[in-house]
Write a protein that holds these residues in place. Structure first.
Motif, mmCIF file in Angstrom:
data_model
loop_
_atom_site.group_PDB
_atom_site.id
_atom_site.type_symbol
_atom_site.label_atom_id
_atom_site.label_comp_id
_atom_site.label_asym_id
_atom_site.label_seq_id
_atom_site.Cartn_x
_atom_site.Cartn_y
_atom_site.Cartn_z
ATOM 1 N N TYR A 34 94.258 47.521 41.125
ATOM 2 C CA TYR A 34 93.850 46.411 41.961
ATOM 3 C C TYR A 34 92.373 46.122 41.741
ATOM 4 C CZ TYR A 34 98.213 47.667 44.098
ATOM 5 O OH TYR A 34 99.529 47.951 44.290
ATOM 6 N N PRO A 35 91.988 44.861 41.910
ATOM 7 C CA PRO A 35 90.588 44.509 41.712
ATOM 8 C C PRO A 35 89.707 45.061 42.838
ATOM 9 C CG PRO A 35 91.822 42.602 42.460
ATOM 10 C CD PRO A 35 92.820 43.693 42.227
ATOM 11 N N PRO B 156 89.056 41.895 46.803
ATOM 12 C CA PRO B 156 88.660 42.533 48.052
ATOM 13 C C PRO B 156 89.413 43.822 48.325
ATOM 14 C CG PRO B 156 90.367 40.936 48.473
ATOM 15 C CD PRO B 156 90.186 40.976 46.987
ATOM 16 N N ILE B 157 90.554 44.047 47.650
ATOM 17 C CA ILE B 157 91.465 45.042 48.223
ATOM 18 C C ILE B 157 90.913 46.463 48.119
ATOM 19 C CG2 ILE B 157 92.868 45.352 46.137
ATOM 20 C CD1 ILE B 157 95.293 45.264 48.118
ATOM 21 N N ALA C 277 88.003 47.001 50.585
ATOM 22 C CA ALA C 277 88.443 47.121 51.976
ATOM 23 C C ALA C 277 89.065 48.490 52.212
ATOM 24 C CB ALA C 277 89.445 46.024 52.304
ATOM 25 N N LYS C 278 89.880 48.932 51.233
ATOM 26 C CA LYS C 278 90.531 50.233 51.406
ATOM 27 C C LYS C 278 89.515 51.359 51.397
ATOM 28 C CE LYS C 278 95.197 49.744 49.623
ATOM 29 N NZ LYS C 278 96.046 50.110 48.483
ATOM 30 N N ALA D 118 90.786 48.159 58.720
ATOM 31 C CA ALA D 118 90.436 47.662 57.384
ATOM 32 C C ALA D 118 91.539 47.985 56.386
ATOM 33 C CB ALA D 118 89.109 48.269 56.940
ATOM 34 N N VAL D 119 92.061 49.228 56.461
ATOM 35 C CA VAL D 119 93.090 49.607 55.491
ATOM 36 C C VAL D 119 94.376 48.810 55.727
ATOM 37 C CG1 VAL D 119 94.557 51.506 54.738
ATOM 38 C CG2 VAL D 119 92.123 51.889 55.069
ATOM 39 N N ALA E 285 93.936 45.403 54.328
ATOM 40 C CA ALA E 285 94.054 45.400 52.870
ATOM 41 C C ALA E 285 95.515 45.527 52.454
ATOM 42 C CB ALA E 285 93.233 46.553 52.289
ATOM 43 N N MET F 52 95.853 41.316 52.141
ATOM 44 C CA MET F 52 95.074 40.961 50.949
ATOM 45 C C MET F 52 95.993 40.905 49.746
ATOM 46 S SD MET F 52 91.588 43.034 51.479
ATOM 47 C CE MET F 52 90.652 42.858 52.989
ATOM 48 N N PRO F 53 95.673 40.035 48.783
ATOM 49 C CA PRO F 53 96.531 39.894 47.610
ATOM 50 C C PRO F 53 96.701 41.247 46.930
ATOM 51 C CG PRO F 53 94.386 38.857 47.281
ATOM 52 C CD PRO F 53 94.498 39.181 48.726
ATOM 53 N N ASN G 102 98.480 41.858 43.959
ATOM 54 C CA ASN G 102 99.034 41.787 42.609
ATOM 55 C C ASN G 102 98.351 42.801 41.705
ATOM 56 O OD1 ASN G 102 100.843 39.576 42.959
ATOM 57 N ND2 ASN G 102 99.029 38.269 43.149
ATOM 58 N N GLU G 103 99.171 43.556 40.966
ATOM 59 C CA GLU G 103 98.583 44.473 39.999
ATOM 60 C C GLU G 103 97.891 43.656 38.924
ATOM 61 O OE1 GLU G 103 101.743 44.782 40.892
ATOM 62 O OE2 GLU G 103 102.080 46.853 41.570
ATOM 63 N N VAL G 104 96.764 44.192 38.478
ATOM 64 C CA VAL G 104 96.013 43.523 37.431
ATOM 65 C C VAL G 104 95.909 44.492 36.272
ATOM 66 C CG1 VAL G 104 93.832 42.421 36.883
ATOM 67 C CG2 VAL G 104 94.671 42.428 39.237
#
Ligand code: HEM
Ligand code: FES
Lengths: 528, 330
Positions: free
Chosen positions: A249-250, A253-254, A257-258, B92-93, B96, B100-101, B103-105
């Motif tokens: 994941y980028p 934000p994810i 945030a985690k 927050a977790v 996320a 939050m999106p 999608n695997e990148v």
């Protein structure tokens, strides 16, 4: 644009025109991080370090690092009017007179325990998955350094309050220094500013505890993280994951945030533990004096293994030519830990020498596919477990109604016998897990449904694995053993022949494995 | 062993699985509410923290099941802090994970090794730099620089010299001298043999001159244990027996292993036990080590009584007390 957007844009513009940060930020905000629970262990270590910085700074506002003798006149009645060091008195002051002081002391101590536990767990993860292999050897060495310094830092912190328990720990440290051949007495007199305990030690270790070592930690952790960033994270094998890519994941934000949320969770858990579980109640131990001791003295767990080694050491000293060498202190206190930590630091190089593998690795190993490494890890863990058991022998004795004598003798033999046994068992276990992998790939998993054949026989239906599952179980590489010249008729020097023999023998042991299914096997099955 | 076999083929990254909140506006709203609730709870935790700080007295103890008697101030401060931090983190977790999106990148890795041409250029540049400085040619400069760099490191080492005095004979001395009275610790009273019954133990220290102050350094070497046995219980050499007095025997209390206080005396077995690493010393046999890592008996102090009948040292310890060190001769 709203006015808020305008402000943001102009700040960003201001910074970028002076630093060119935009290009770098753009690249890194989209940086990809693979996700797995075991990747959080290092994070826990980082976060507990931050908690230690915060809580430690709070404590240092009141802590008085001095061994000057004072008469206690504070709020804790049982010690009223007793002579003690200013360090101990100020720790009582923090615990009883400062609002939130006791909570902060507990947070600091719990965070220290968590810090060490997280470092150890993280190190085990890295070891068993082979994440230390090229190009990550530097980070492995930094990690071993952090572990070593963490043990020292924790010991020094534990010693600061100058209570009866911690003073006893310092006494033991002094005895280890003093046991060094030739220079021991000198080093001890330099460290303590004269004879033990003197009045210089606590102020000195205070500087080391709050300035010198935290500085080194900060530097090492920074380099460690920069390398992780630059080299990119390793990933577990699976469909679509290769040595050439990272799947995850980028950052924004994810992941941010985690990770940010996770910091608060770690801090929250530490605060919770500190609220409900009392730790190191120094007021019960009393101030340090060398003539007294509290029964059942136990160090923090990350020192327990050393204590266990010292306790099981055979009572041997050499007296010759007017000098004394205390093997009963040197072997468990310096030589064995020295060998363990040096071996640990050098392990990546030893392994690549044995396997002849000099390539980069970004896909992690499943521990079963590296049976020797996994077995070696299990062997080292067994060693440490025996020492820990013996370090807590008084507790074990009372809990299991054994005598300390029995546990000591068990440990003295166990420390030599059990680790090799653990090696053999673990290696076999890995090989049978490999066999099990091979079986499910070839034959699928039992579905629980029975089928009646025309002949009247019953067979169980096996569901074949998905292509993804089969790939995960078979993607690893199985390499041939090293072929090295062992004869010296080619003009290979004798010393080298011996070395090559050792290397190829170890390398043959290293490749002992259950052959994984290949595509031919699979075709054959489909044919049926 | 087979190798270079054809692997199965990599089926590639599995298709992305969507979460409920990605498509279902209701699930999305629900997740949003959950996150907001967690953040709100955190604020409640902070308020609890503030209220406890101001209103709960520092010395109020309450009974809590499982925990027992607990300091109310510390407990509620801690719980307030824990709630405020934990809920921020959980919120927050959860945010996320649900909203939050996800999608695997896929990003590509690159080899770290620099391209061949760049490596060549680097070597050339480094060589050129070294040549320009002329290190290879100017061996006089090279050697003198080596010398000075080697020496300059000595200064900071030398600066550490005043960390402490040299040990000298310090480790071998205690305050016990011929005729020094034994005084109780605590209490500082001289003792007579009649003060100790058979089976009793006492910690004693040397009596100091009125002008001397007792420091922890003294105690660390001077602490002595007195134990009274029946004379017939001793199994001592005649010399050592002469060091006892009416069944009273005196040993250094500082463990011969690593210097802890040897504090536990077992009356039945007549054993002294050091709680640090459980070295066990047999009192009737001059504190011989019968168990544990200590390699030497506890040094014995020769005692007798003075003209007034108080216990005194016959002479100083005949060997250094405490843990071993290199200069120790026996
Ligand atoms: C990896 C880092 C650290 C570890 C493992 C560590 C560990 C410890 C431990 C175990 C104690 C004893 C606590 C007790 O029960 O009383 C302690 C005390 C203390 N530490 Fe640290 N610490 C670390 C970093 C720091 C830092 C960065 C500071 C200051 C900036 C600090 C300041 C103090 C002070 C002032 C005390 C004595 C006060 C007291 O015990 O109440 N520590 N430390
Ligand atoms: S210090 Fe007494 S047994 Fe180790």
């Amino acid at each position: 644009m709203t006015s808020r957007q305008k402000t943001a844009a102009s700040v960003a513009n201001y910074v970028d025109e002076r630093t060119g940060a935009a290009a770098w930020m753009k690249k890194n905000l989209t940086k990809v991080f693979p996700d797995h629970w075991s990747f959080m262990l290092g994070e826990v270590a980082l976060y507990s370090f931050i908690i230690l910085l915060l809580s430690g700074t709070f404590l240092s506002l009141w802590f008085d690092p001095s061994q000057r003798e004072v008469l206690y006149q504070g709020d804790y009645q049982p010690l009223s009017g007793i002579k003690m060091s200013a360090a101990y008195a100020s720790t009582l002051h923090i615990s009883f007179d400062i609002r939130g002081g006791l909570l902060m002391r507990q947070i600091h101590h719990w965070a220290a325990l968590l810090f060490m536990a997280a470092i150890v767990a993280h190190l085990l993860r890295v070891f068993f998955t082979g994440a230390f292999r090229k190009p990550r050897e530097f980070n492995w060495i930094i990690g071993v350094g952090l572990l070593t310094l963490g043990i020292v830092e924790g010991f020094l912190g534990y010693s600061l309050p100058d209570d009866l328990l911690s003073g006893t720990g310092i006494r033991i440290a002094e005895a280890i220094i003093q046991a060094l051949p030739v220079v021991g007495s000198y080093l001890s007199f330099f460290a303590f500013g004269g004879a033990f305990p003197g009045e210089a030690f606590i102020p000195r270790i205070f500087t080391v505890h709050v300035l010198l070592l935290p500085g080194i930690f900060l530097a090492l952790i920074t380099v460690h993280l920069m390398l992780v960033w630059y080299q990119k994270h390793t990933q577990y094998p699976g469909p679509g994951r290769t040595e050439k890519n990272v799947v995850g994941y980028p950052l924004m934000p994810i992941y941010m945030a985690k990770a940010g949320g996770f910091f608060f969770i770690v801090f929250g858990i530490t605060a919770f533990l500190s609220a409900v579980a009392s730790i190191n109640p120094i007021w019960l131990y009393g101030p340090y004096t060398p003539g007294q001791i509290s029964a059942g003295s136990q160090p923090d767990w990350y020192m327990g293994w050393l204590d266990g080694l010292v306790r099981m050491a055979p009572p041997i000293e050499t007296h010759a030519f007017g000098h004394t060498i205390s093997w009963n202190i040197l072997i468990p206190g310096l030589i064995v830990p020295g060998i363990l930590f040096t071996g640990m630091a050098l392990y990546p190089f030893i392994e690549s020498w044995l396997t002849g593998d000099k390539r980069e690795h970004h896909l992690l190993d499943r521990p079963r596919n590296a049976p020797n490494r996994t077995a070696l890890g299990a062997m080292s863990l067994t060693f440490i477990l025996v020492t820990l058991l013996n370090g807590g022998n008084d507790i074990v004795a009372t809990h299991f109604s054994l005598t300390i004598n029995q546990i000591m003798w068990f440990s003295r033999f166990g420390i030599l016998i059990l680790p090799p046994i653990a090696f053999v068992i673990t290696k076999r276990l890995c090989l049978s897990l490999q066999r099990a992998d091979r079986d499910v790939v070839l034959h699928g998993v039992e579905s629980g449904t029975l089928l009646r054949l025309p002949t009247g026989e019953f067979v169980e239906v096996h569901t074949p694995l998905t292509a993804e599952q089969s790939w995960t179980l078979t993607q690893h590489e199985q390499r041939p053993a090293l072929e090295l010249p062992e004869e010296d008729n080619h003009g290979v020097a004798r010393g080298k022949v011996l070395r090559n023999k050792l290397r190829s023998r170890m390398s043959r042991a290293a490749v002992e494995e259950v052959t994984k299914p290949n595509s031919d096997d699979m075709k054959e099955i489909e044919g049926h | 062993m087979s190798h270079e076999v054809a692997n199965l083929s990599d089926p590639g990254l599995p298709a992305h699985v969507h979460r409920a909140a990605d498509s279902d506006p209701k699930a999305e709203k629900k997740a949003e509410r959950q996150v907001a609730t967690l953040f709100g709870l955190s604020a409640v935790g902070t308020i609890l923290f503030i209220v406890s700080y101001i209103y709960i007295p520092l010395d109020l103890f309450i009974f809590v099941p499982i925990l027992g008697s607990t300091n109310a101030h510390q407990l509620s401060l801690g719980l307030g802090l824990a709630i405020s931090l934990l809920c921020i983190g959980l919120g927050a977790v959860h945010w996320a994970k649900t909203l939050m999106p996800d999608n695997e990148v896929i990003a590509q890795r690159h080899e770290f090794r620099s391209p061949e041409s760049e490596r060549k250029e680097f070597v050339a540049a480094a060589k050129e730099g070294a040549n320009a400085a002329g290190l290879g040619r100017r061996s006089l400069i090279k050697r003198s620089l080596g010398l000075s760099l080697g020496l300059v490191g000595l200064s900071p080492l030398l600066l550490l010299r005043d960390l402490g005095p040299l040990p000298g004979k310090e480790l071998e001395k205690t305050s016990w001298k011929t005729g020094t009275r034994l005084v109780t610790d605590p209490g500082n009273r001289p003792i007579k043999p009649s003060d100790l019954e058979v089976g009793a133990v006492a910690q004693v220290l040397p009596q100091l001159n009125p002008d001397e102050e007792r420091t922890l350094n003294n105690i660390g070497k001077d602490a002595v244990l007195l134990i009274r046995l029946r004379v017939e219980d001793f199994q001592l050499s005649p010399e050592r027996l002469a060091w006892t007095h009416e069944g009273i025997i005196a040993f250094s209390k500082i463990c011969s292993h690593m210097g802890c206080a040897v504090a536990l005396y077992e009356q039945q077995t007549k054993h002294l036990l050091c709680p640090c690493h459980q070295s066990t010393f047999d009192v009737p046999r001059a504190a011989k080590v019968i168990f544990g890592p200590a390699a030497r008996p506890l040094p014995q102090l020769a005692i007798t009584v003075d003209t007034e009948g108080y216990l005194v040292a016959q002479k100083p310890f005949t060997e250094p007390v405490g843990p071993s060190f290199w200069e120790r001769s026996s």
